[in-house]
Scaffold this motif. Structure first.
Motif, short mmCIF file in Angstrom:
data_model
loop_
_atom_site.label_atom_id
_atom_site.label_comp_id
_atom_site.label_asym_id
_atom_site.label_seq_id
_atom_site.Cartn_x
_atom_site.Cartn_y
_atom_site.Cartn_z
N CYS A 181 30.94 41.25 45.32
CA CYS A 181 30.17 40.22 44.60
C CYS A 181 29.88 38.98 45.44
CB CYS A 181 30.93 39.79 43.35
SG CYS A 181 32.58 39.14 43.70
N PHE A 235 39.44 37.01 42.97
CA PHE A 235 38.19 36.31 43.17
C PHE A 235 37.95 35.50 41.89
CE2 PHE A 235 35.62 38.27 46.77
CZ PHE A 235 36.73 38.79 47.41
N ILE A 254 35.23 36.12 36.17
CA ILE A 254 35.87 37.31 36.73
C ILE A 254 37.22 37.48 36.06
CG2 ILE A 254 36.96 38.28 38.80
CD1 ILE A 254 34.73 36.96 40.45
N CYS A 272 29.66 44.96 40.93
CA CYS A 272 31.12 45.05 40.74
C CYS A 272 31.50 46.50 40.36
CB CYS A 272 31.58 44.08 39.67
SG CYS A 272 33.36 44.18 39.40
N PRO A 273 32.34 47.14 41.18
CA PRO A 273 32.67 48.54 40.93
C PRO A 273 33.60 48.78 39.75
CG PRO A 273 33.91 47.73 42.81
CD PRO A 273 32.96 46.63 42.41
N VAL A 274 34.24 47.70 39.28
CA VAL A 274 35.17 47.88 38.16
C VAL A 274 34.75 47.11 36.91
CG1 VAL A 274 37.17 48.44 39.59
CG2 VAL A 274 36.68 46.05 39.07
N CYS A 330 34.34 43.96 36.16
CA CYS A 330 35.25 42.89 35.72
C CYS A 330 34.59 41.52 35.73
CB CYS A 330 36.52 42.91 36.54
SG CYS A 330 36.32 42.34 38.23
N ILE A 331 33.25 41.49 35.81
CA ILE A 331 32.55 40.21 35.71
C ILE A 331 31.83 40.20 34.37
CG2 ILE A 331 30.87 38.65 36.73
CD1 ILE A 331 31.34 40.07 39.41
N CYS A 343 40.10 42.45 38.68
CA CYS A 343 39.45 42.34 39.99
C CYS A 343 40.30 43.05 41.06
CB CYS A 343 39.27 40.86 40.36
SG CYS A 343 38.61 40.60 42.02
N ILE A 344 39.64 43.88 41.87
CA ILE A 344 40.36 44.60 42.93
C ILE A 344 40.12 43.98 44.31
CG2 ILE A 344 40.42 46.80 41.67
CD1 ILE A 344 38.01 47.70 43.42
N ASN A 345 39.54 42.77 44.30
CA ASN A 345 39.32 42.01 45.54
C ASN A 345 38.50 42.79 46.58
OD1 ASN A 345 40.91 39.96 44.43
ND2 ASN A 345 42.78 40.77 45.32
N CYS A 346 37.51 43.51 46.12
CA CYS A 346 36.72 44.32 47.05
C CYS A 346 35.72 43.48 47.84
CB CYS A 346 35.99 45.42 46.29
SG CYS A 346 34.61 44.82 45.27
N GLY A 347 35.31 42.33 47.27
CA GLY A 347 34.39 41.44 47.97
C GLY A 347 32.91 41.74 47.75
#
Ligand code: SF4
Length: 105
Positions: free
Chosen positions: A65, A3, A54, A21-23, A25-26, A59-63
């Motif tokens: 955000c 992302f 980002i 964001c769960p990790v 990374c923003i 980023c784990i591309n979870c969506g």
């Protein structure tokens, strides 16, 4: 592929994306460990050109955000961002974290 935050974020730096964001990374707009708090007391003039980023390697591309951004500045794929004329923004996200963007398109 990651992302990516595009140029619509410039001057906005809303932190709704950071909060979900769960990790974590923003980051930005100034520090790579910042979470947008640097702009809290800035005027609109001072915020000009500043944006959040980002980390493409985290980023784990979870969506999570994507739909939080009030100005639709987040792309769910680098290729899409580039197709929308955001190559510079993609490069900026990488550069902010000291990473090199390798365009394989
Ligand atoms: Fe964070 Fe998920 Fe958005 Fe990636 S897609 S920046 S992991 S919230």
């Amino acid at each position: 592929m990651s992302f990516i935050i595009g140029k619509k974020c410039e001057g906005v730096c809303d932190t709704a994306c950071v909060d979900v964001c769960p990790v974590d990374c923003i980051n930005g707009p100034i520090s790579v460990t910042g979470r947008g708090e640097e702009v809290e007391n800035m005027t609109e003039e001072e915020k000009k050109g500043l944006q959040l980023y980002i980390d493409p390697t985290e980023c784990i591309n979870c969506g999570a955000c994507l739909y939080e951004c009030p100005v639709d500045a987040i792309y769910d794929d680098e290729e899409i961002a580039i197709a929308e004329g955001e190559l510079d923004a993609v490069k900026k996200n990488y550069k902010f974290y000291g990473q090199e963007f390798k365009d394989i398109s």
